[in-house]
Design an enzyme around this catalytic site. Structure first.
Site, PDB file in Angstrom:
ATOM      1  CG  HIS A 215      -1.808   1.235   1.255  1.00 33.68           C
ATOM      2  ND1 HIS A 215      -1.643   2.188   1.931  1.00 33.68           N
ATOM      3  CD2 HIS A 215      -2.977   1.426   0.805  1.00 33.68           C
ATOM      4  CE1 HIS A 215      -2.678   3.276   1.800  1.00 33.68           C
ATOM      5  NE2 HIS A 215      -3.252   2.696   0.940  1.00 33.68           N
ATOM      6  CD  GLU A 255      -8.019  -3.942   7.818  1.00 35.28           C
ATOM      7  OE1 GLU A 255      -8.079  -3.273   6.532  1.00 35.28           O
ATOM      8  OE2 GLU A 255      -8.832  -4.416   8.649  1.00 35.28           O
ATOM      9  CG  HIS A 257      -4.013   1.516   5.826  1.00 31.42           C
ATOM     10  ND1 HIS A 257      -4.467   1.170   4.319  1.00 31.42           N
ATOM     11  CD2 HIS A 257      -5.074   1.146   6.407  1.00 31.42           C
ATOM     12  CE1 HIS A 257      -5.401   0.496   4.548  1.00 31.42           C
ATOM     13  NE2 HIS A 257      -5.809   0.454   5.598  1.00 31.42           N
ATOM     14  CD  GLU A 272      -8.782   0.383   8.091  1.00 33.18           C
ATOM     15  OE1 GLU A 272     -10.009   0.793   8.039  1.00 33.18           O
ATOM     16  OE2 GLU A 272      -7.911   0.201   7.224  1.00 33.18           O
TER      17      GLU A 272
END
Length: 280
Positions: A215, A255, A257, A272
């Site tokens: 990402h 998660e 990012h 996240e």
């Protein structure tokens, strides 16, 4: 080297972007319309649907951040003063350009916007319909950005002249991008690859773990980069030749990012699940 976590929000608040600025580590809480710091400060934008996303250190004793949910670019001074500027088109990626202005991608407008600290906005079309420009960085005097749906890297001069460089892999879905020492690094979330493009437009691609969905990307001094692997909950470092030389698990359902580098060489990652991870 160890990785530690600091809880800064609830598991549904969604830390997303991260920046190191003004002696603080800042993160955007994309799902609740707030910003938070690793030291425990929380700033409510009083706009829960504003979706604050990418945050960067500004040129004026403040952090700046995109608000894709309500079409604005926000400013939060180190003293806690909040303000915002209207920028139509769902601003998302953000960087400080070589001219000292803020430059952001407009996902829904297929354009790049230049925003000055005094609130002046100029919009430049990229000339590719449905391109979905994502992250943006400054390199070699120009602005460089990923075109997620056009499967290309874009380059724009300060006058708005655009050049596009198609990626070798079809449907790669480029997202994150950063300026390295002598080239630009980017990641392909759908192809599971990292990429490197020189100022002359030469592109190389490097494989990452299968189904990892890379990402964000940040440069390493002397060459290489750090990359967040959103789907597998990990942080990896590539050397200047594109080889994975470090991998750190960040936990199931973390998660990861956005990521940013501290002045002390530490790496900060927005998770996240409500935390900031720090690799010392």
């Amino acid at each position: 080297m160890s990785v530690t976590e600091i809880t800064v929000a609830g598991p549904n608040d969604g830390p997303y972007g991260v920046a190191v600025a003004g002696g603080e580590v800042w993160t955007t809480l994309v799902h609740t319309g707030r910003l938070a710091t690793a030291s425990g400060r929380v700033f409510d934008l009083e706009a829960p649907m504003s979706r604050p996303s990418v945050v960067v250190a500004g040129p004026d004793d403040a952090v700046w951040f995109t608000r894709s949910g309500d079409h604005r670019v926000g400013r939060l001074g180190y003293d806690g003063t909040l303000s915002a500027i209207d920028v139509a088109g769902s601003p998302y990626g953000l960087c400080v350009g070589p001219d000292g202005a803020l430059w952001c991608t407009l996902m829904d407008a297929d354009a790049i916007a230049r925003v000055t600290v005094d609130g002046s906005v100029t919009t430049y079309p990229i000339g590719v319909a449905g391109a979905f420009p994502a992250m943006i960085t400054s390199f070699a005097g120009d602005l460089w950005f990923t075109l997620n749906q056009a499967n290309a890297i874009g380059r724009m001069t300060l006058e708005g002249v655009v050049t596009t460089y198609p990626l070798p892999t079809e449907s790669a879905g480029p997202v994150g991008i950063c300026a390295g020492a002598d080239a630009i690094w980017f990641v392909e979330i759908l192809a599971g690859q990292a990429g490197r493009i020189t100022a002359e437009g030469k592109i190389e691609e490097f494989p990452l773990p299968v189904d990892s969905k890379p990402h964000a990307v940040a440069p390493v001094a002397g060459g290489g980069c750090w990359i967040t692997l959103w789907a597998t909950g990990a942080l990896v470092r590539l050397d200047a030749s594109g080889n994975i030389v470090e991998e750190h698990a960040l936990g199931k359902d973390s998660e990861p990012h956005g990521l940013a580098l501290g002045l002390d060489g530490s790496v900060w990652v927005a998770l996240e699940n409500g935390a900031l991870a720090q690799k010392a």
